[in-house]
Motif scaffolding. Structure first.
Motif, PDB file in Angstrom:
ATOM      1  N   MET A   1       0.858  -1.196   0.000  1.00 21.32           N
ATOM      2  CA  MET A   1       0.000   0.000   0.000  1.00 21.32           C
ATOM      3  C   MET A   1       0.887   1.236   0.000  1.00 21.32           C
ATOM      4  N   SER A   2       1.110   1.810  -1.172  1.00 23.60           N
ATOM      5  CA  SER A   2       2.042   2.930  -1.233  1.00 23.60           C
ATOM      6  C   SER A   2       1.377   4.253  -0.868  1.00 23.60           C
ATOM      7  N   VAL A   3       0.097   4.397  -1.202  1.00 24.56           N
ATOM      8  CA  VAL A   3      -0.626   5.626  -0.867  1.00 24.56           C
ATOM      9  C   VAL A   3      -1.747   5.297   0.100  1.00 24.56           C
ATOM     10  N   ILE A   4      -1.703   5.934   1.266  1.00 18.67           N
ATOM     11  CA  ILE A   4      -2.778   5.730   2.250  1.00 18.67           C
ATOM     12  C   ILE A   4      -3.540   7.037   2.377  1.00 18.67           C
ATOM     13  N   LEU A   5      -4.810   6.994   2.030  1.00 17.61           N
ATOM     14  CA  LEU A   5      -5.680   8.162   2.093  1.00 17.61           C
ATOM     15  C   LEU A   5      -6.912   7.784   2.912  1.00 17.61           C
ATOM     16  N   VAL A   6      -7.172   8.552   3.956  1.00 13.00           N
ATOM     17  CA  VAL A   6      -8.253   8.232   4.889  1.00 13.00           C
ATOM     18  C   VAL A   6      -9.066   9.494   5.171  1.00 13.00           C
ATOM     19  N   THR A   7     -10.381   9.321   5.307  1.00 15.96           N
ATOM     20  CA  THR A   7     -11.237  10.443   5.693  1.00 15.96           C
ATOM     21  C   THR A   7     -12.144  10.028   6.850  1.00 15.96           C
ATOM     22  N   GLY A   8     -12.524  11.005   7.643  1.00 14.59           N
ATOM     23  CA  GLY A   8     -13.446  10.783   8.749  1.00 14.59           C
ATOM     24  C   GLY A   8     -14.588  11.773   8.671  1.00 14.59           C
ATOM     25  N   SER A   9     -15.739  11.357   9.219  1.00 15.67           N
ATOM     26  CA  SER A   9     -16.949  12.144   8.991  1.00 15.67           C
ATOM     27  C   SER A   9     -17.855  12.194  10.211  1.00 15.67           C
ATOM     28  N   TYR A  10     -18.783  13.162  10.166  1.00 12.70           N
ATOM     29  CA  TYR A  10     -19.837  13.232  11.180  1.00 12.70           C
ATOM     30  C   TYR A  10     -20.807  12.062  11.058  1.00 12.70           C
ATOM     31  N   ASP A  11     -20.709  11.282   9.961  1.00 12.79           N
ATOM     32  CA  ASP A  11     -21.546  10.084   9.847  1.00 12.79           C
ATOM     33  C   ASP A  11     -20.953   8.916  10.655  1.00 12.79           C
ATOM     34  N   HIS A  12     -19.871   9.218  11.393  1.00  7.04           N
ATOM     35  CA  HIS A  12     -19.183   8.259  12.283  1.00  7.04           C
ATOM     36  C   HIS A  12     -18.320   7.245  11.533  1.00  7.04           C
ATOM     37  N   GLU A  13     -18.220   7.397  10.219  1.00 12.76           N
ATOM     38  CA  GLU A  13     -17.437   6.425   9.450  1.00 12.76           C
ATOM     39  C   GLU A  13     -16.033   6.918   9.165  1.00 12.76           C
ATOM     40  N   ILE A  14     -15.107   5.943   9.102  1.00 13.02           N
ATOM     41  CA  ILE A  14     -13.741   6.191   8.638  1.00 13.02           C
ATOM     42  C   ILE A  14     -13.583   5.406   7.341  1.00 13.02           C
ATOM     43  N   ARG A  15     -13.183   6.106   6.294  1.00 16.46           N
ATOM     44  CA  ARG A  15     -13.067   5.460   4.983  1.00 16.46           C
ATOM     45  C   ARG A  15     -11.650   5.560   4.425  1.00 16.46           C
ATOM     46  N   PHE A  16     -11.166   4.429   3.896  1.00 16.21           N
ATOM     47  CA  PHE A  16      -9.900   4.389   3.153  1.00 16.21           C
ATOM     48  C   PHE A  16     -10.236   4.469   1.667  1.00 16.21           C
ATOM     49  N   TRP A  17      -9.412   5.216   0.925  1.00 17.36           N
ATOM     50  CA  TRP A  17      -9.685   5.418  -0.497  1.00 17.36           C
ATOM     51  C   TRP A  17      -8.489   5.050  -1.356  1.00 17.36           C
ATOM     52  N   GLU A  18      -8.787   4.529  -2.543  1.00 15.44           N
ATOM     53  CA  GLU A  18      -7.758   4.408  -3.578  1.00 15.44           C
ATOM     54  C   GLU A  18      -7.620   5.795  -4.191  1.00 15.44           C
ATOM     55  N   ALA A  19      -6.457   6.399  -3.983  1.00 14.81           N
ATOM     56  CA  ALA A  19      -6.298   7.819  -4.317  1.00 14.81           C
ATOM     57  C   ALA A  19      -6.610   8.135  -5.775  1.00 14.81           C
ATOM     58  N   TRP A  20      -6.146   7.284  -6.695  1.00 19.21           N
ATOM     59  CA  TRP A  20      -6.290   7.632  -8.113  1.00 19.21           C
ATOM     60  C   TRP A  20      -7.616   7.203  -8.708  1.00 19.21           C
ATOM     61  N   SER A  21      -8.182   6.090  -8.241  1.00 20.24           N
ATOM     62  CA  SER A  21      -9.462   5.649  -8.808  1.00 20.24           C
ATOM     63  C   SER A  21     -10.651   6.320  -8.122  1.00 20.24           C
ATOM     64  N   GLY A  22     -10.454   6.759  -6.878  1.00 22.51           N
ATOM     65  CA  GLY A  22     -11.559   7.352  -6.120  1.00 22.51           C
ATOM     66  C   GLY A  22     -12.455   6.318  -5.478  1.00 22.51           C
ATOM     67  N   ILE A  23     -12.066   5.035  -5.558  1.00 24.04           N
ATOM     68  CA  ILE A  23     -12.870   3.953  -4.977  1.00 24.04           C
ATOM     69  C   ILE A  23     -12.579   3.834  -3.487  1.00 24.04           C
ATOM     70  N   CYS A  24     -13.640   3.662  -2.698  1.00 21.69           N
ATOM     71  CA  CYS A  24     -13.480   3.410  -1.265  1.00 21.69           C
ATOM     72  C   CYS A  24     -13.078   1.949  -1.081  1.00 21.69           C
ATOM     73  N   SER A  25     -11.878   1.728  -0.552  1.00 22.17           N
ATOM     74  CA  SER A  25     -11.347   0.373  -0.438  1.00 22.17           C
ATOM     75  C   SER A  25     -11.666  -0.284   0.905  1.00 22.17           C
ATOM     76  N   ARG A  26     -12.004   0.493   1.897  1.00 17.65           N
ATOM     77  CA  ARG A  26     -12.309  -0.070   3.220  1.00 17.65           C
ATOM     78  C   ARG A  26     -13.072   0.966   4.041  1.00 17.65           C
ATOM     79  N   THR A  27     -14.093   0.497   4.730  1.00 12.14           N
ATOM     80  CA  THR A  27     -14.800   1.338   5.697  1.00 12.14           C
ATOM     81  C   THR A  27     -14.678   0.666   7.056  1.00 12.14           C
ATOM     82  N   ILE A  28     -14.142   1.391   8.023  1.00 13.47           N
ATOM     83  CA  ILE A  28     -13.996   0.803   9.359  1.00 13.47           C
ATOM     84  C   ILE A  28     -15.371   0.746  10.010  1.00 13.47           C
ATOM     85  N   PRO A  29     -15.837  -0.470  10.335  1.00 13.21           N
ATOM     86  CA  PRO A  29     -17.169  -0.608  10.926  1.00 13.21           C
ATOM     87  C   PRO A  29     -17.164  -0.119  12.372  1.00 13.21           C
ATOM     88  N   ARG A  30     -18.135   0.727  12.700  1.00 17.88           N
ATOM     89  CA  ARG A  30     -18.184   1.263  14.059  1.00 17.88           C
ATOM     90  C   ARG A  30     -19.603   1.184  14.590  1.00 17.88           C
TER      91      ARG A  30
END
Length: 312
Positions: A1-30
Protein backbone atom coordinates in the motif's frame (compact mmCIF):
# COMPACT_ATOMS: atom_id res chain seq x y z
CA UNK A 1 0.00 0.00 0.00
CA UNK A 2 2.04 2.93 -1.23
CA UNK A 3 -0.63 5.63 -0.87
CA UNK A 4 -2.78 5.73 2.25
CA UNK A 5 -5.68 8.16 2.09
CA UNK A 6 -8.25 8.23 4.89
CA UNK A 7 -11.24 10.44 5.69
CA UNK A 8 -13.45 10.78 8.75
CA UNK A 9 -16.95 12.14 8.99
CA UNK A 10 -19.84 13.23 11.18
CA UNK A 11 -21.55 10.08 9.85
CA UNK A 12 -19.18 8.26 12.28
CA UNK A 13 -17.44 6.42 9.45
CA UNK A 14 -13.74 6.19 8.64
CA UNK A 15 -13.07 5.46 4.98
CA UNK A 16 -9.90 4.39 3.15
CA UNK A 17 -9.69 5.42 -0.50
CA UNK A 18 -7.76 4.41 -3.58
CA UNK A 19 -6.30 7.82 -4.32
CA UNK A 20 -6.29 7.63 -8.11
CA UNK A 21 -9.46 5.65 -8.81
CA UNK A 22 -11.56 7.35 -6.12
CA UNK A 23 -12.87 3.95 -4.98
CA UNK A 24 -13.48 3.41 -1.27
CA UNK A 25 -11.35 0.37 -0.44
CA UNK A 26 -12.31 -0.07 3.22
CA UNK A 27 -14.80 1.34 5.70
CA UNK A 28 -14.00 0.80 9.36
CA UNK A 29 -17.17 -0.61 10.93
CA UNK A 30 -18.18 1.26 14.06
CA UNK A 31 -21.67 -0.08 14.63
CA UNK A 32 -21.24 -0.54 18.36
CA UNK A 33 -19.58 2.84 18.90
CA UNK A 34 -20.95 6.35 18.86
CA UNK A 35 -19.17 9.64 18.37
CA UNK A 36 -18.02 11.66 15.41
CA UNK A 37 -14.52 11.36 13.98
CA UNK A 38 -12.64 14.61 14.71
CA UNK A 39 -9.05 14.07 13.53
CA UNK A 40 -6.94 11.40 11.84
CA UNK A 41 -3.21 10.64 11.77
CA UNK A 42 -1.15 7.95 10.04
CA UNK A 43 1.98 6.61 11.75
CA UNK A 44 5.32 7.32 10.05
CA UNK A 45 5.76 3.63 9.17
CA UNK A 46 2.25 3.49 7.63
CA UNK A 47 1.28 0.71 10.05
CA UNK A 48 -1.22 2.48 12.27
CA UNK A 49 -4.10 4.91 11.96
CA UNK A 50 -5.02 7.05 14.96
CA UNK A 51 -8.58 8.36 15.00
CA UNK A 52 -9.79 10.95 17.49
CA UNK A 53 -13.41 9.96 18.09
CA UNK A 54 -15.19 12.18 20.60
CA UNK A 55 -13.24 11.76 23.89
CA UNK A 56 -11.19 8.70 22.89
CA UNK A 57 -8.30 7.91 20.56
CA UNK A 58 -8.69 4.67 18.60
CA UNK A 59 -5.70 2.91 17.05
CA UNK A 60 -6.31 0.76 13.97
CA UNK A 61 -3.92 -1.43 11.98
CA UNK A 62 -3.96 -0.14 8.41
CA UNK A 63 -3.20 -3.52 6.83
CA UNK A 64 -5.77 -5.38 8.96
CA UNK A 65 -8.82 -7.14 7.57
CA UNK A 66 -11.63 -4.74 6.62
CA UNK A 67 -13.76 -5.95 9.51
CA UNK A 68 -11.00 -5.57 12.14
CA UNK A 69 -11.67 -3.36 15.12
CA UNK A 70 -9.17 -1.13 16.96
CA UNK A 71 -5.99 -2.63 18.40
CA UNK A 72 -6.03 -0.05 21.21
CA UNK A 73 -8.34 2.60 22.67
CA UNK A 74 -6.87 5.45 24.71
CA UNK A 75 -9.28 6.81 27.30
CA UNK A 76 -8.66 9.68 29.69
CA UNK A 77 -9.83 12.90 28.06
CA UNK A 78 -13.01 14.50 29.41
CA UNK A 79 -13.81 16.47 26.26
CA UNK A 80 -13.62 16.20 22.48
CA UNK A 81 -10.15 15.33 21.18
CA UNK A 82 -9.25 18.04 18.68
CA UNK A 83 -5.68 17.08 17.76
CA UNK A 84 -3.82 13.81 17.21
CA UNK A 85 -0.28 13.22 15.93
CA UNK A 86 2.45 10.60 16.05
CA UNK A 87 5.99 11.07 17.31
CA UNK A 88 8.46 10.33 14.47
CA UNK A 89 9.45 6.88 15.71
CA UNK A 90 5.81 5.91 16.06
CA UNK A 91 6.18 4.92 19.71
CA UNK A 92 4.14 7.78 21.10
CA UNK A 93 0.82 9.39 20.24
CA UNK A 94 0.01 12.97 21.21
CA UNK A 95 -3.57 14.17 21.73
CA UNK A 96 -5.03 17.59 22.54
CA UNK A 97 -8.54 18.13 23.80
CA UNK A 98 -11.27 20.61 24.60
CA UNK A 99 -10.80 19.48 28.22
CA UNK A 100 -7.69 21.71 28.34
CA UNK A 101 -5.09 18.94 28.42
CA UNK A 102 -2.45 17.52 26.11
CA UNK A 103 -1.66 13.86 26.66
CA UNK A 104 1.16 11.64 25.43
CA UNK A 105 0.34 7.95 25.06
CA UNK A 106 2.80 5.06 24.93
CA UNK A 107 1.80 2.75 22.08
CA UNK A 108 3.94 -0.05 23.49
CA UNK A 109 2.65 -0.28 27.07
CA UNK A 110 -0.62 -1.54 28.47
CA UNK A 111 -1.06 1.44 30.79
CA UNK A 112 -0.66 3.77 27.77
CA UNK A 113 -0.85 7.23 29.38
CA UNK A 114 2.72 8.47 29.54
CA UNK A 115 2.39 12.17 30.28
CA UNK A 116 -0.20 14.87 30.87
CA UNK A 117 0.12 18.63 30.32
CA UNK A 118 -2.45 21.05 31.75
CA UNK A 119 -3.00 23.81 29.18
CA UNK A 120 -5.83 25.44 31.23
CA UNK A 121 -7.84 26.26 28.09
CA UNK A 122 -9.43 24.11 25.35
CA UNK A 123 -6.73 22.90 22.95
CA UNK A 124 -7.43 23.35 19.23
CA UNK A 125 -4.27 21.93 17.65
CA UNK A 126 -0.95 20.29 18.55
CA UNK A 127 2.12 19.56 16.44
CA UNK A 128 5.38 17.76 17.19
CA UNK A 129 8.54 19.76 16.44
CA UNK A 130 10.78 18.05 13.85
CA UNK A 131 13.47 17.73 16.55
CA UNK A 132 10.96 15.45 18.35
CA UNK A 133 11.81 17.14 21.65
CA UNK A 134 9.03 19.70 21.76
CA UNK A 135 5.32 20.07 21.20
CA UNK A 136 3.63 23.27 20.05
CA UNK A 137 -0.05 23.83 20.77
CA UNK A 138 -2.66 26.50 20.20
CA UNK A 139 -5.84 27.09 22.14
CA UNK A 140 -9.20 28.74 22.52
CA UNK A 141 -7.72 31.45 24.78
CA UNK A 142 -5.52 32.67 21.90
CA UNK A 143 -2.27 31.23 23.21
CA UNK A 144 0.45 29.29 21.41
CA UNK A 145 2.71 27.29 23.70
CA UNK A 146 5.90 25.29 23.33
CA UNK A 147 6.16 22.28 25.62
CA UNK A 148 9.53 20.72 26.38
CA UNK A 149 9.25 16.94 26.41
CA UNK A 150 12.38 16.41 28.51
CA UNK A 151 11.64 19.10 31.11
CA UNK A 152 7.90 18.44 31.09
CA UNK A 153 7.09 22.17 31.14
CA UNK A 154 5.83 25.00 28.95
CA UNK A 155 8.95 26.92 27.85
CA UNK A 156 7.46 29.60 25.57
CA UNK A 157 4.09 31.30 25.18
CA UNK A 158 2.81 33.57 22.41
CA UNK A 159 -0.46 35.53 22.23
CA UNK A 160 -0.36 37.17 18.79
CA UNK A 161 -4.05 38.02 18.54
CA UNK A 162 -4.87 38.80 22.15
CA UNK A 163 -7.64 36.49 23.30
CA UNK A 164 -8.84 35.67 19.76
CA UNK A 165 -8.88 31.86 19.61
CA UNK A 166 -6.03 30.26 17.67
CA UNK A 167 -7.56 27.54 15.54
CA UNK A 168 -4.65 25.83 13.75
CA UNK A 169 -0.85 25.69 13.69
CA UNK A 170 1.74 24.24 11.32
CA UNK A 171 5.48 23.80 11.66
CA UNK A 172 7.92 23.74 8.75
CA UNK A 173 9.33 20.26 8.17
CA UNK A 174 12.83 21.69 8.67
CA UNK A 175 11.82 23.52 11.87
CA UNK A 176 12.49 26.92 10.28
CA UNK A 177 9.12 28.59 10.85
CA UNK A 178 5.77 28.37 12.60
CA UNK A 179 2.43 29.53 11.19
CA UNK A 180 -0.74 29.96 13.25
CA UNK A 181 -4.26 30.82 12.12
CA UNK A 182 -6.97 32.49 14.17
CA UNK A 183 -10.70 31.83 13.95
CA UNK A 184 -11.00 35.28 12.33
CA UNK A 185 -8.94 34.15 9.33
CA UNK A 186 -5.69 35.90 10.21
CA UNK A 187 -2.33 34.10 9.88
CA UNK A 188 0.72 34.82 12.02
CA UNK A 189 4.24 33.72 11.07
CA UNK A 190 7.37 33.29 13.20
CA UNK A 191 10.90 32.41 12.23
CA UNK A 192 12.20 29.79 14.68
CA UNK A 193 15.72 30.50 15.90
CA UNK A 194 18.08 28.05 17.56
CA UNK A 195 17.65 27.89 21.34
CA UNK A 196 21.41 28.47 21.70
CA UNK A 197 21.40 31.72 19.70
CA UNK A 198 20.98 35.23 21.13
CA UNK A 199 17.84 35.70 19.05
CA UNK A 200 14.34 35.05 20.41
CA UNK A 201 13.14 31.46 19.90
CA UNK A 202 10.07 32.71 18.01
CA UNK A 203 10.76 35.81 15.93
CA UNK A 204 7.59 37.37 14.50
CA UNK A 205 8.12 38.03 10.78
CA UNK A 206 4.70 38.74 9.27
CA UNK A 207 0.94 38.44 9.55
CA UNK A 208 -1.79 38.57 6.91
CA UNK A 209 -5.54 38.13 6.46
CA UNK A 210 -6.04 34.81 4.68
CA UNK A 211 -9.84 34.64 4.85
CA UNK A 212 -12.60 36.99 5.97
CA UNK A 213 -14.60 34.05 7.32
CA UNK A 214 -13.69 31.37 9.87
CA UNK A 215 -10.34 29.66 9.30
CA UNK A 216 -10.55 25.94 10.04
CA UNK A 217 -7.09 24.57 9.20
CA UNK A 218 -3.74 25.66 7.83
CA UNK A 219 -0.83 23.51 6.69
CA UNK A 220 2.68 24.11 5.38
CA UNK A 221 3.71 21.91 2.46
CA UNK A 222 6.52 19.39 3.12
CA UNK A 223 8.89 21.38 0.88
CA UNK A 224 7.95 24.58 2.82
CA UNK A 225 7.19 26.41 -0.42
CA UNK A 226 3.45 26.72 0.15
CA UNK A 227 0.85 27.29 2.84
CA UNK A 228 -2.70 25.96 2.44
CA UNK A 229 -5.51 27.63 4.40
CA UNK A 230 -9.01 26.12 4.68
CA UNK A 231 -12.09 28.11 5.52
CA UNK A 232 -15.81 28.36 6.11
CA UNK A 233 -15.92 30.37 2.87
CA UNK A 234 -15.80 26.98 0.97
CA UNK A 235 -12.34 27.66 -0.45
CA UNK A 236 -8.76 26.57 0.15
CA UNK A 237 -6.18 29.24 -0.53
CA UNK A 238 -2.62 28.42 -1.54
CA UNK A 239 0.09 30.90 -0.56
CA UNK A 240 3.64 30.81 -1.94
CA UNK A 241 6.41 31.50 0.55
CA UNK A 242 9.53 33.49 -0.37
CA UNK A 243 12.93 33.03 1.26
CA UNK A 244 12.31 36.09 3.44
CA UNK A 245 8.90 34.83 4.62
CA UNK A 246 6.61 36.80 2.34
CA UNK A 247 3.33 34.96 1.78
CA UNK A 248 1.80 35.67 -1.63
CA UNK A 249 -1.64 34.46 -2.79
CA UNK A 250 -0.94 31.86 -5.45
CA UNK A 251 -4.25 30.04 -6.09
CA UNK A 252 -7.75 29.66 -4.71
CA UNK A 253 -9.02 26.09 -4.86
CA UNK A 254 -12.73 26.29 -5.65
CA UNK A 255 -15.16 23.38 -5.93
CA UNK A 256 -16.33 22.45 -2.45
CA UNK A 257 -19.89 23.56 -1.78
CA UNK A 258 -19.62 24.07 1.99
CA UNK A 259 -17.02 24.54 4.75
CA UNK A 260 -13.60 23.00 4.14
CA UNK A 261 -12.41 21.49 7.43
CA UNK A 262 -9.07 19.79 6.85
CA UNK A 263 -6.29 19.23 4.35
CA UNK A 264 -3.22 17.05 3.81
CA UNK A 265 -0.30 17.38 1.37
CA UNK A 266 1.33 14.59 -0.60
CA UNK A 267 4.96 13.93 0.33
CA UNK A 268 6.23 15.72 -2.78
CA UNK A 269 3.96 18.75 -2.16
CA UNK A 270 2.40 18.26 -5.62
CA UNK A 271 -1.10 17.32 -4.42
CA UNK A 272 -3.48 18.36 -1.67
CA UNK A 273 -6.40 16.42 -0.19
CA UNK A 274 -9.29 18.34 1.41
CA UNK A 275 -12.36 17.35 3.46
CA UNK A 276 -15.60 19.33 3.44
CA UNK A 277 -19.06 19.68 4.95
CA UNK A 278 -20.41 18.93 1.45
CA UNK A 279 -19.78 15.23 2.37
CA UNK A 280 -16.87 14.89 -0.07
CA UNK A 281 -13.10 14.88 -0.08
CA UNK A 282 -11.11 16.13 -3.05
CA UNK A 283 -7.63 15.61 -4.48
CA UNK A 284 -6.17 18.78 -6.00
CA UNK A 285 -3.26 19.21 -8.40
CA UNK A 286 -1.16 22.01 -6.90
CA UNK A 287 0.30 23.02 -10.27
CA UNK A 288 -3.08 23.68 -11.89
CA UNK A 289 -5.33 24.27 -8.87
CA UNK A 290 -7.82 21.81 -10.36
CA UNK A 291 -9.64 18.88 -8.74
CA UNK A 292 -8.27 15.62 -10.14
CA UNK A 293 -10.41 13.27 -8.05
CA UNK A 294 -13.48 13.51 -5.81
CA UNK A 295 -14.22 10.96 -3.09
CA UNK A 296 -17.93 10.33 -2.59
CA UNK A 297 -19.44 8.06 0.06
CA UNK A 298 -19.81 9.87 3.35
CA UNK A 299 -23.42 10.60 4.35
CA UNK A 300 -22.56 13.67 6.42
CA UNK A 301 -19.81 16.28 6.63
CA UNK A 302 -16.28 15.01 5.97
CA UNK A 303 -14.29 16.84 8.64
CA UNK A 304 -10.85 15.25 8.67
CA UNK A 305 -8.40 13.59 6.32
CA UNK A 306 -4.94 12.03 6.39
CA UNK A 307 -2.56 11.17 3.56
CA UNK A 308 0.72 9.27 3.64
CA UNK A 309 2.33 8.51 0.29
CA UNK A 310 5.98 8.88 1.32
CA UNK A 311 8.44 6.24 2.44
CA UNK A 312 7.09 4.01 5.20
Amino acid sequence: MSVILVTGSYDHEIRFWEAWSGICSRTIPRAAESGQVNRLAISPDKRLLAAAIHKKAYIYEIAAAPSAGPVAIFEGHNGNITAVCFHSEGKWLVTGSEDGTIKIWDLRSSSHLHRNYDNEAPVNDVVVHPNQGELISCDQAGRIKQWDLSENICTHELTPGGDTPMRSISLASDGSCLVAGSVKGKCYVWKINDERSDLPRFQAVTMFQAHTKYLTRLLLSPDVKYLATCSADTTVKIWSITSNYEFKPEKTLQGHQRWVWDCAFSADSAYLVTASSDHTARLWDMSTGETVRQYNGHQKAAVCCALHDGAG
